[in-house]
Design a protein around this motif. Structure first.
Motif, PDB file in Angstrom:
ATOM      1  N   MET A  77       0.924  -0.862  -0.034  1.00 25.10           N
ATOM      2  CA  MET A  77      -0.160   0.146   0.047  1.00 25.10           C
ATOM      3  C   MET A  77       0.930   1.200  -0.332  1.00 25.10           C
ATOM      4  SD  MET A  77      -2.658   1.387   2.930  1.00 25.10           S
ATOM      5  CE  MET A  77      -4.063   0.316   2.762  1.00 25.10           C
ATOM      6  N   GLN A  78       0.516   2.177  -0.707  1.00 24.02           N
ATOM      7  CA  GLN A  78       1.270   3.453  -0.921  1.00 24.02           C
ATOM      8  C   GLN A  78       0.660   4.514  -0.076  1.00 24.02           C
ATOM      9  OE1 GLN A  78       1.555   4.393  -5.195  1.00 24.02           O
ATOM     10  NE2 GLN A  78       3.269   2.962  -5.456  1.00 24.02           N
ATOM     11  N   THR A  79       1.376   5.230   0.358  1.00 25.98           N
ATOM     12  CA  THR A  79       0.818   6.588   1.181  1.00 25.98           C
ATOM     13  C   THR A  79       1.075   7.605   0.455  1.00 25.98           C
ATOM     14  OG1 THR A  79       2.936   6.712   2.501  1.00 25.98           O
ATOM     15  CG2 THR A  79       1.123   5.350   3.436  1.00 25.98           C
ATOM     16  N   ALA A  80       0.248   8.699   0.812  1.00 30.93           N
ATOM     17  CA  ALA A  80       0.536  10.094  -0.091  1.00 30.93           C
ATOM     18  C   ALA A  80       1.926  10.774   0.530  1.00 30.93           C
ATOM     19  CB  ALA A  80      -0.674  10.789   0.049  1.00 30.93           C
ATOM     20  N   SER A  81       2.310  11.438   0.030  1.00 32.72           N
ATOM     21  CA  SER A  81       3.586  12.258   0.329  1.00 32.72           C
ATOM     22  C   SER A  81       3.401  13.793  -0.144  1.00 32.72           C
ATOM     23  CB  SER A  81       4.913  11.575  -0.051  1.00 32.72           C
ATOM     24  OG  SER A  81       5.044  11.791  -1.281  1.00 32.72           O
TER      25      SER A  81
END
Length: 93
Positions: A1-5
């Motif tokens: 899962m990718q997180t917003a940066s």
């Protein structure tokens, strides 16, 4: 899962702004040409309709061999409707 940066958010904003300005630039270049083509096409369609209308009218008049003049309308101008007489009222004290 990718997180917003934060850097991803900045890139997305940059791409949106870049797309907006590129779209505006291209619209300024190509929109006048597109509008010109549409107007020319509409003019051609109008001329074709006019020519078709004139040809069909000419064919109808060629087959009749008679000319009818309506003299009644040229001598008498069209009358306005007479609704009634004008009555001038005066106030009584």
């Amino acid at each position: 899962m990718q997180t917003a940066s934060f850097t991803g958010f900045i890139k997305a904003i940059f791409y949106m702004i870049a797309f907006y300005y590129i779209f505006r630039f291209l619209a300024k270049l190509f929109l006048p040409l597109l509008v010109k083509k549409v107007v020319e096409k509409a003019g051609q369609n109008f001329q074709q309709q006019q020519q078709y209308q004139q040809q069909t009218t000419w064919k109808k008049t060629q087959s009749k061999d008679e000319i009818i003049y309506n003299i009644e309308n040229t001598k008498n101008p069209r009358e306005t409707k007479k609704v009634g007489d004008y009555v001038d009222y005066e106030e009584i004290d």
